[in-house]
Design a protein around this motif. Structure first.
Motif, PDB file in Angstrom:
ATOM      1  N   UNK A 188       0.853  -1.210   0.022  1.00  0.00           N
ATOM      2  CA  UNK A 188      -0.020  -0.173   0.022  1.00  0.00           C
ATOM      3  C   UNK A 188       0.656   1.275   0.052  1.00  0.00           C
ATOM      4  N   UNK A 189       0.774   1.857  -1.089  1.00  0.00           N
ATOM      5  CA  UNK A 189       1.966   3.061  -1.218  1.00  0.00           C
ATOM      6  C   UNK A 189       0.865   4.355  -1.321  1.00  0.00           C
ATOM      7  N   UNK A 190       1.402   5.576  -1.399  1.00  0.00           N
ATOM      8  CA  UNK A 190       0.552   6.782  -1.505  1.00  0.00           C
ATOM      9  C   UNK A 190      -0.809   6.451  -2.586  1.00  0.00           C
ATOM     10  N   UNK A 191      -0.364   6.195  -3.796  1.00  0.00           N
ATOM     11  CA  UNK A 191      -1.338   6.006  -4.614  1.00  0.00           C
ATOM     12  C   UNK A 191      -1.308   7.192  -5.610  1.00  0.00           C
ATOM     13  N   UNK A 192      -2.408   7.156  -6.529  1.00  0.00           N
ATOM     14  CA  UNK A 192      -2.559   8.241  -7.606  1.00  0.00           C
ATOM     15  C   UNK A 192      -4.252   8.480  -8.013  1.00  0.00           C
ATOM     16  N   UNK A 193      -4.492   9.346  -8.781  1.00  0.00           N
ATOM     17  CA  UNK A 193      -5.872   9.700  -9.108  1.00  0.00           C
ATOM     18  C   UNK A 193      -6.295   8.318 -10.056  1.00  0.00           C
ATOM     19  N   UNK A 194      -5.181   7.784 -10.742  1.00  0.00           N
ATOM     20  CA  UNK A 194      -5.622   6.559 -11.851  1.00  0.00           C
ATOM     21  C   UNK A 194      -6.121   5.312 -11.210  1.00  0.00           C
ATOM     22  N   UNK A 195      -5.304   4.853 -10.152  1.00  0.00           N
ATOM     23  CA  UNK A 195      -5.515   3.423  -9.486  1.00  0.00           C
ATOM     24  C   UNK A 195      -6.008   3.752  -8.129  1.00  0.00           C
ATOM     25  N   UNK A 196      -6.102   5.002  -7.562  1.00  0.00           N
ATOM     26  CA  UNK A 196      -6.710   5.211  -6.318  1.00  0.00           C
ATOM     27  C   UNK A 196      -5.610   5.507  -5.379  1.00  0.00           C
ATOM     28  N   UNK A 197      -6.008   6.288  -4.448  1.00  0.00           N
ATOM     29  CA  UNK A 197      -5.037   6.619  -3.224  1.00  0.00           C
ATOM     30  C   UNK A 197      -5.081   5.575  -2.269  1.00  0.00           C
ATOM     31  N   UNK A 198      -4.272   5.610  -1.192  1.00  0.00           N
ATOM     32  CA  UNK A 198      -4.071   4.578  -0.236  1.00  0.00           C
ATOM     33  C   UNK A 198      -5.517   4.482   0.706  1.00  0.00           C
ATOM     34  N   UNK A 199      -6.004   5.877   0.778  1.00  0.00           N
ATOM     35  CA  UNK A 199      -7.432   5.725   1.528  1.00  0.00           C
ATOM     36  C   UNK A 199      -8.502   5.128   0.934  1.00  0.00           C
ATOM     37  N   UNK A 200      -8.520   5.136  -0.601  1.00  0.00           N
ATOM     38  CA  UNK A 200      -9.548   4.435  -1.334  1.00  0.00           C
ATOM     39  C   UNK A 200      -9.460   3.050  -1.226  1.00  0.00           C
TER      40      UNK A 200
END
Length: 172
Positions: free
Chosen positions: A131-143
């Protein structure tokens, strides 16, 4: 603090965050104006909606309708969300979990299990890869965490266990 917002993005996010677990009547009553704002924005031609906003709004509205007990409306919002594509893994996982729960309430047991299985596969793959910070394309960690919270609820509803046998992760 955000109860009087006129921003549909803020409204739908507040609705979603507050409904990650079942809510009592007072919480539902306090969220109703925010949900109504989000619903209105979906048909308001004067509302500015970027393409990525619409399917996320559908997720929040699906969860709202599910918590209100309108399982058909919840499923409709889920299908609308999926109609925008499944490029965003966390959004897809979340909406499939909500659809699984709605299907269970609609006595569509096989569909419920299928949707939950698909969601759990997405969630497991993400947590296994870290679980990393994530991004808008695949989802952020909180998503992803939100999807997992709802998946655990769905497992209780559908499988009778607090964690589906397939929902595993080194992160508890």
């Amino acid at each position: 603090h955000f109860a009087g917002t006129a921003d549909p993005v803020v409204a739908e996010r507040i609705v979603k965050i507050n409904l990650l677990v079942p809510a009592d009547k007072s919480v539902m009553d306090s969220l109703k104006p925010l949900a109504e704002l989000a619903i209105k924005s979906m048909s308001d031609t004067n509302s500015y909606l970027e393409d990525w906003m619409i399917p996320w709004r559908c997720v929040s509205l699906a969860l709202w309708e599910y918590r209100c007990g309108d399982y058909k409306a919840a499923a409709t919002w889920c299908h609308q969300c999926l109609g925008y594509g499944t490029q965003n893994g966390s959004r897809t996982a979340t909406v499939r979990v909500i659809l699984a729960m709605a299907n269970e309430k609609l006595n569509k047991d096989e569909d419920a299990r299928s949707e939950l299985m698909q969601a759990v596969e997405l969630i497991n793959n993400k947590f296994k890869s870290g679980l990393d910070y994530g991004n808008g394309n695949q989802g952020f960690w909180f998503d992803w965490v939100e999807a997992r919270i709802l998946a655990r609820e769905a497992a209780i509803l559908i499988e009778g266990t607090p964690q589906p046998a397939s929902l595993t992760s080194p992160v508890n």
